[in-house]
Design a protein around this motif. Sequence first.
Motif, PDB file in Angstrom:
ATOM      1  N   LEU A  98       1.031  -1.106   0.144  1.00 33.89           N
ATOM      2  CA  LEU A  98       0.031  -0.081  -0.509  1.00 33.89           C
ATOM      3  C   LEU A  98       0.827   1.136   0.094  1.00 33.89           C
ATOM      4  CD1 LEU A  98      -2.433  -0.943   2.568  1.00 33.89           C
ATOM      5  CD2 LEU A  98      -2.845  -0.414   0.105  1.00 33.89           C
ATOM      6  N   ALA A  99       2.151   1.030   0.958  1.00 34.33           N
ATOM      7  CA  ALA A  99       2.932   2.612   1.297  1.00 34.33           C
ATOM      8  C   ALA A  99       3.114   2.563  -0.491  1.00 34.33           C
ATOM      9  CB  ALA A  99       4.101   2.412   1.718  1.00 34.33           C
ATOM     10  N   ALA A 100       3.713   1.424  -1.342  1.00 38.95           N
ATOM     11  CA  ALA A 100       4.849   1.550  -2.287  1.00 38.95           C
ATOM     12  C   ALA A 100       4.013   1.962  -3.193  1.00 38.95           C
ATOM     13  CB  ALA A 100       5.481  -0.289  -2.181  1.00 38.95           C
ATOM     14  N   ALA A 101       2.473   1.926  -3.344  1.00 39.22           N
ATOM     15  CA  ALA A 101       1.331   2.259  -4.181  1.00 39.22           C
ATOM     16  C   ALA A 101       1.443   3.920  -4.492  1.00 39.22           C
ATOM     17  CB  ALA A 101       0.377   1.435  -4.610  1.00 39.22           C
ATOM     18  N   ARG A 102       2.067   4.597  -3.430  1.00 37.96           N
ATOM     19  CA  ARG A 102       2.320   5.711  -3.378  1.00 37.96           C
ATOM     20  C   ARG A 102       3.235   6.592  -3.958  1.00 37.96           C
ATOM     21  NH1 ARG A 102      -2.868   9.099  -3.055  1.00 37.96           N
ATOM     22  NH2 ARG A 102      -4.404   7.600  -2.281  1.00 37.96           N
ATOM     23  N   LEU A 138       7.296   8.550   4.944  1.00 34.61           N
ATOM     24  CA  LEU A 138       7.474   8.096   6.275  1.00 34.61           C
ATOM     25  C   LEU A 138       7.361   9.414   7.365  1.00 34.61           C
ATOM     26  CD1 LEU A 138       9.563   6.535   8.275  1.00 34.61           C
ATOM     27  CD2 LEU A 138      11.444   7.733   7.552  1.00 34.61           C
ATOM     28  N   ASP A 139       7.275  10.828   6.762  1.00 32.15           N
ATOM     29  CA  ASP A 139       6.698  11.723   7.973  1.00 32.15           C
ATOM     30  C   ASP A 139       5.217  11.594   8.257  1.00 32.15           C
ATOM     31  OD1 ASP A 139       9.895  13.233   7.392  1.00 32.15           O
ATOM     32  OD2 ASP A 139       9.093  14.111   6.656  1.00 32.15           O
ATOM     33  N   ARG A 140       4.879  11.271   7.592  1.00 31.70           N
ATOM     34  CA  ARG A 140       2.702  10.962   7.720  1.00 31.70           C
ATOM     35  C   ARG A 140       2.971   9.690   8.408  1.00 31.70           C
ATOM     36  NH1 ARG A 140       0.006  14.173   3.317  1.00 31.70           N
ATOM     37  NH2 ARG A 140      -1.810  13.051   4.418  1.00 31.70           N
ATOM     38  N   LEU A 141       3.185   9.020   8.139  1.00 31.22           N
ATOM     39  CA  LEU A 141       3.203   7.116   9.081  1.00 31.22           C
ATOM     40  C   LEU A 141       4.085   7.914  10.823  1.00 31.22           C
ATOM     41  CD1 LEU A 141       1.892   4.789   8.141  1.00 31.22           C
ATOM     42  CD2 LEU A 141       4.548   3.467   8.149  1.00 31.22           C
ATOM     43  N   ASP A 142       2.461   7.116  11.405  1.00 31.13           N
ATOM     44  CA  ASP A 142       2.498   7.167  12.729  1.00 31.13           C
ATOM     45  C   ASP A 142       2.256   5.870  13.000  1.00 31.13           C
ATOM     46  OD1 ASP A 142       2.913   7.895  15.069  1.00 31.13           O
ATOM     47  OD2 ASP A 142       0.898   8.789  15.625  1.00 31.13           O
ATOM     48  N   ILE A 143       2.746   4.798  13.156  1.00 28.39           N
ATOM     49  CA  ILE A 143       3.107   3.544  13.490  1.00 28.39           C
ATOM     50  C   ILE A 143       4.154   3.623  14.196  1.00 28.39           C
ATOM     51  CG2 ILE A 143       2.597   1.056  12.503  1.00 28.39           C
ATOM     52  CD1 ILE A 143       1.638   2.289  10.414  1.00 28.39           C
ATOM     53  N   ALA A 170      -1.755  -9.245  17.620  1.00 26.28           N
ATOM     54  CA  ALA A 170      -2.535  -8.447  17.816  1.00 26.28           C
ATOM     55  C   ALA A 170      -2.556  -7.279  17.204  1.00 26.28           C
ATOM     56  CB  ALA A 170      -2.915  -8.056  18.875  1.00 26.28           C
ATOM     57  N   ALA A 171      -1.093  -6.934  17.527  1.00 22.19           N
ATOM     58  CA  ALA A 171      -0.388  -5.061  17.150  1.00 22.19           C
ATOM     59  C   ALA A 171      -0.390  -5.529  15.943  1.00 22.19           C
ATOM     60  CB  ALA A 171       1.089  -5.092  18.259  1.00 22.19           C
ATOM     61  N   ARG A 172       0.718  -5.919  15.109  1.00 19.55           N
ATOM     62  CA  ARG A 172       0.632  -6.792  13.624  1.00 19.55           C
ATOM     63  C   ARG A 172      -0.297  -6.229  13.471  1.00 19.55           C
ATOM     64  NH1 ARG A 172       4.420 -11.018  14.913  1.00 19.55           N
ATOM     65  NH2 ARG A 172       7.029  -9.621  14.749  1.00 19.55           N
ATOM     66  N   HIS A 173      -1.814  -6.951  13.289  1.00 17.18           N
ATOM     67  CA  HIS A 173      -2.805  -6.445  13.581  1.00 17.18           C
ATOM     68  C   HIS A 173      -3.255  -4.901  13.157  1.00 17.18           C
ATOM     69  CE1 HIS A 173      -7.146  -7.153  11.760  1.00 17.18           C
ATOM     70  NE2 HIS A 173      -7.245  -6.632  12.556  1.00 17.18           N
ATOM     71  N   ARG A 174      -3.327  -3.997  14.190  1.00 17.58           N
ATOM     72  CA  ARG A 174      -3.357  -2.960  14.132  1.00 17.58           C
ATOM     73  C   ARG A 174      -2.141  -2.055  13.546  1.00 17.58           C
ATOM     74  NH1 ARG A 174      -3.699  -4.023  19.772  1.00 17.58           N
ATOM     75  NH2 ARG A 174      -1.361  -3.264  19.638  1.00 17.58           N
ATOM     76  N   THR A 175      -1.128  -2.572  12.934  1.00 13.18           N
ATOM     77  CA  THR A 175      -0.758  -2.523  12.273  1.00 13.18           C
ATOM     78  C   THR A 175      -0.939  -2.248  10.571  1.00 13.18           C
ATOM     79  OG1 THR A 175       1.858  -2.595  13.316  1.00 13.18           O
ATOM     80  CG2 THR A 175       2.055  -2.009  10.753  1.00 13.18           C
ATOM     81  N   GLN A 188      -5.916   2.557   7.092  1.00 20.77           N
ATOM     82  CA  GLN A 188      -6.284   4.169   7.139  1.00 20.77           C
ATOM     83  C   GLN A 188      -5.447   4.960   6.925  1.00 20.77           C
ATOM     84  OE1 GLN A 188      -9.349   4.417   9.772  1.00 20.77           O
ATOM     85  NE2 GLN A 188      -8.939   6.607   8.314  1.00 20.77           N
ATOM     86  N   TRP A 189      -4.218   4.736   6.910  1.00 15.02           N
ATOM     87  CA  TRP A 189      -3.292   5.398   5.949  1.00 15.02           C
ATOM     88  C   TRP A 189      -3.588   6.026   4.822  1.00 15.02           C
ATOM     89  CZ3 TRP A 189       0.794   4.227   3.157  1.00 15.02           C
ATOM     90  CH2 TRP A 189       1.910   6.014   2.480  1.00 15.02           C
ATOM     91  N   SER A 190      -3.912   4.650   3.634  1.00 14.70           N
ATOM     92  CA  SER A 190      -4.242   5.042   2.170  1.00 14.70           C
ATOM     93  C   SER A 190      -5.707   5.418   2.520  1.00 14.70           C
ATOM     94  CB  SER A 190      -3.861   3.229   1.659  1.00 14.70           C
ATOM     95  OG  SER A 190      -2.723   2.888   2.248  1.00 14.70           O
ATOM     96  N   TYR A 191      -6.458   4.911   2.882  1.00 15.77           N
ATOM     97  CA  TYR A 191      -7.609   5.510   2.532  1.00 15.77           C
ATOM     98  C   TYR A 191      -7.587   7.143   2.956  1.00 15.77           C
ATOM     99  CZ  TYR A 191     -12.562   6.431   3.960  1.00 15.77           C
ATOM    100  OH  TYR A 191     -13.943   6.399   4.427  1.00 15.77           O
ATOM    101  N   ASP A 192      -7.072   7.365   3.901  1.00 14.57           N
ATOM    102  CA  ASP A 192      -7.085   8.781   4.070  1.00 14.57           C
ATOM    103  C   ASP A 192      -6.978   9.623   2.972  1.00 14.57           C
ATOM    104  OD1 ASP A 192      -8.646   8.707   6.658  1.00 14.57           O
ATOM    105  OD2 ASP A 192      -5.975   8.330   7.571  1.00 14.57           O
TER     106      ASP A 192
END
Length: 852
Positions: A402-406, A416-421, A428-433, A439-443
């Motif tokens: 998803l990141a590479a597509a941008r 990297l600046d926009r990503l707050d992870i 479970a945390a990886r699922h949140r990742t 969410q970031w790609s959607y935004d």
Amino acid sequence: MRIGVLGGVRATTDDGEPIDVGSPRSQVVLAALALAPGVALPVPRLIDLVWGDAPPATAPKALQWHVAQLRKSLGAEAIARVGAAYRLDVPTDVSRFLEHVHNGDAEAAVAAWGGTPLAGLDAPGLAAAVARLVEEWLGAVEADFGRRVVASPGAVVGELSAFVADHPAREGLAALLMTALYRTGRQADALAVYQRVRQHLVAELGVEPGPELRAAEQQVLAHVPVPAPVLIGREADLAALADALRSAPVVTLVGPGGIGKTRLASTAGGAFVSLAEITSSADVPRAVADALGIVERPGVSVAQAVVAARLSLLVLDNCEHVLDGAAAFAAAVSASVRVLATSRERLSVPDERVVVVEPLDAEASVELFDVRARAADPSYTGDAAVAELCRRLDGIPLAIELAAARVRSHRPVELLDRLDIGVRRTGAARHRTVRAAIQWSYDLLSADEQALFCRLSVFAAPFGLDAVTDDHLLGDLVERSMLTVHEGLFGRRFRMLEPLRQFASSLLEDRATAMNEHAQWCLRQVAHAGELLRGPDEVEGVGRLAELWPNLRVAVEWAFESGHPELVDALVRPVVTELPLRGRREIGDWAERLTGGFWLIWVAERNIQGSSPAALPDVRDDPLSRYARAYASGDGLGLVACLPEAVAAVDDPHLKGFLELMPSGTLIGAGQFGHVDRRVAALAARYRVTGPPTLAHWALQTLGYSAMFQGREPDEFFDAAADVDVPPGTLSANKTTEARRAFRRGDLGRAFELLGAHVDELLETGNVVAASVVAVEFIAITRDSMPGEAARVLGYLKHANDFGAMAAAKLVHGLTTEASGMDDREALRYMRGALSAGRARSGSRTPPAGRA
């Protein structure tokens, strides 16, 4: 010293110098011992293997002499005497080959194969052992091709094509060739392979393709997306998966969404079933049936059908939301079929082996990002910020993609600046990742793109461009990796990966509007498929309906739940005849939830197919409900009385003709020959010109049975029916008339074979109502060779229905009836047993079809 029998019997020194192994008879003795490496063969058994059914009286002494000669050539220690038995104590090429087979190393087994065993040697007594060895080799070839099809499908097409040509009855090889062609974008060629193999099986063996080949066809027709064959950084995972599949009946790939479980599972080959589109554990069997082209039937579960299909591997993808159902299904089949599941947690079934799919390491993460970034933007040349970006994305492939597509709009340092992870390491945390990355790609999407992205989450299966009004927005979602696209048989098809679909669904605010739009799209699709099903392009209609079915099911269920039965009517009515024509019994289930005489007809048809005694629902009395009740009860005279009004009550010309044709067997049983001949002959003439082929086929079959009951020659009708090409899966009675023709030519074994295969097909599909038609042919071909069995089936036939009673009176003379009390299913099973016994006595081969 080395002993070889693959490619011919021979012995050589360790340096490769040939050793004389004597006369052809001595070679046969050596071959018999070499084909059972390390096993002591008793003298009587060796004699049978060497001389076959007619050994000479001097065989024991002759065997002793040949063993002595071989010991002179090979060395005394080469062949050991163990009591009254001999054992070869020298390693052979067979032992090396079998060791690779038993270790599950198909590649090494294929490499060790030296050619046809005993080539050039006449050894009839060893034919069975040679056949078993060749079967092992073909199994290894299939397994090796399965691996190679995943790694490089285009590279194996030529070699696989040659194997399929040499072994046209080997359905596993044909299925692999179809898969290879499909994965290289050659869908039409893949379906052409299916048709060629099917024609061979039907013409030469009298059989329809088995479930494995049908599953391959179904997945091509349904356009199951093909993941990228190259898996970056997954070498260790591939090895772990291969090891687990060799040692455990159930293997579960476990990991968070987006980690790559589906892509990894797709490399294993096998029959692939996605459970992502269903919402209840109870729907797991139906999802399996849809994916594999299995017709659900009373008395035989989908799990039993999968076991009977002898699949090498069943893949259940996306199990986590229907875990209980997936676990129950895996447990039901795992004793006979290996199961590979993907889930966010283990299935917890006996003998399960769990393989945890870990994130990509730093190097592989960067490589994946670079590959996907170059695909999105050819000018991309790499960036120092990628390593940190991938680290923050936890090495999860979907998040990285998803990141590479941008990269066309955001360079990695900007991403990297926009990503707050933060860096996380638990499942479970990886699922949140993954969710945060989505969410970031959607935004980053525009408001219109976001709205379309959420609306598309209601689609349960791939869809075409006609599902949206703005092609540009759809293209934008593809460019941003929010949708995947592949070339399907009927054009480009779009699909949302499951983690993305779940995310989009959670944000969908106006679900009612989205579901209504989806249902309206389904209405247009089903109307088009329905038109094709009514004409000469019926086979395309069958394919389009198979592709549409998961989405159609969602639309129908939503219409029911939202209180719109009129929408259900509109969605199902255009394809309602697929219930009697190709056994889609889900139509009967939907019909039972609707009201009115029209829908009562299809409930009756579903019950009739399975010989179910279930009472019909109460509906208002009208001509169509009277038709349905007369049809369900086999009341021929009642049908004659209500048929004109029932036909007049339907506006659709296609359904008018269908309502006249559907009860023809019952009308024949009631002696209404004039009515049948007049009306069905007109329908046959119409369908032969305008289609659909299946109704032309059915009408001609009906005229054949009407002529037979009246003492006229039926073969012109049966032959014409057999010449009509009908879509795969169509219920047909061709095999019964083919069996009778074989009997008339004096080929009793072939007749038993064809009719037995037809019985197997009826039991497999649950179309047991056709038992009375089979019974007519069974009695005709067995009354002389198996009079007792024929008499028992005659007892069934007399009391089966009006058709059976008429057949018993008109066609069977001079045979004493033996009371049986069997129902349709019991009669079919009885005939199957009798035909199997008769086939064994006549020394014949093996072989199916559907319904009169």
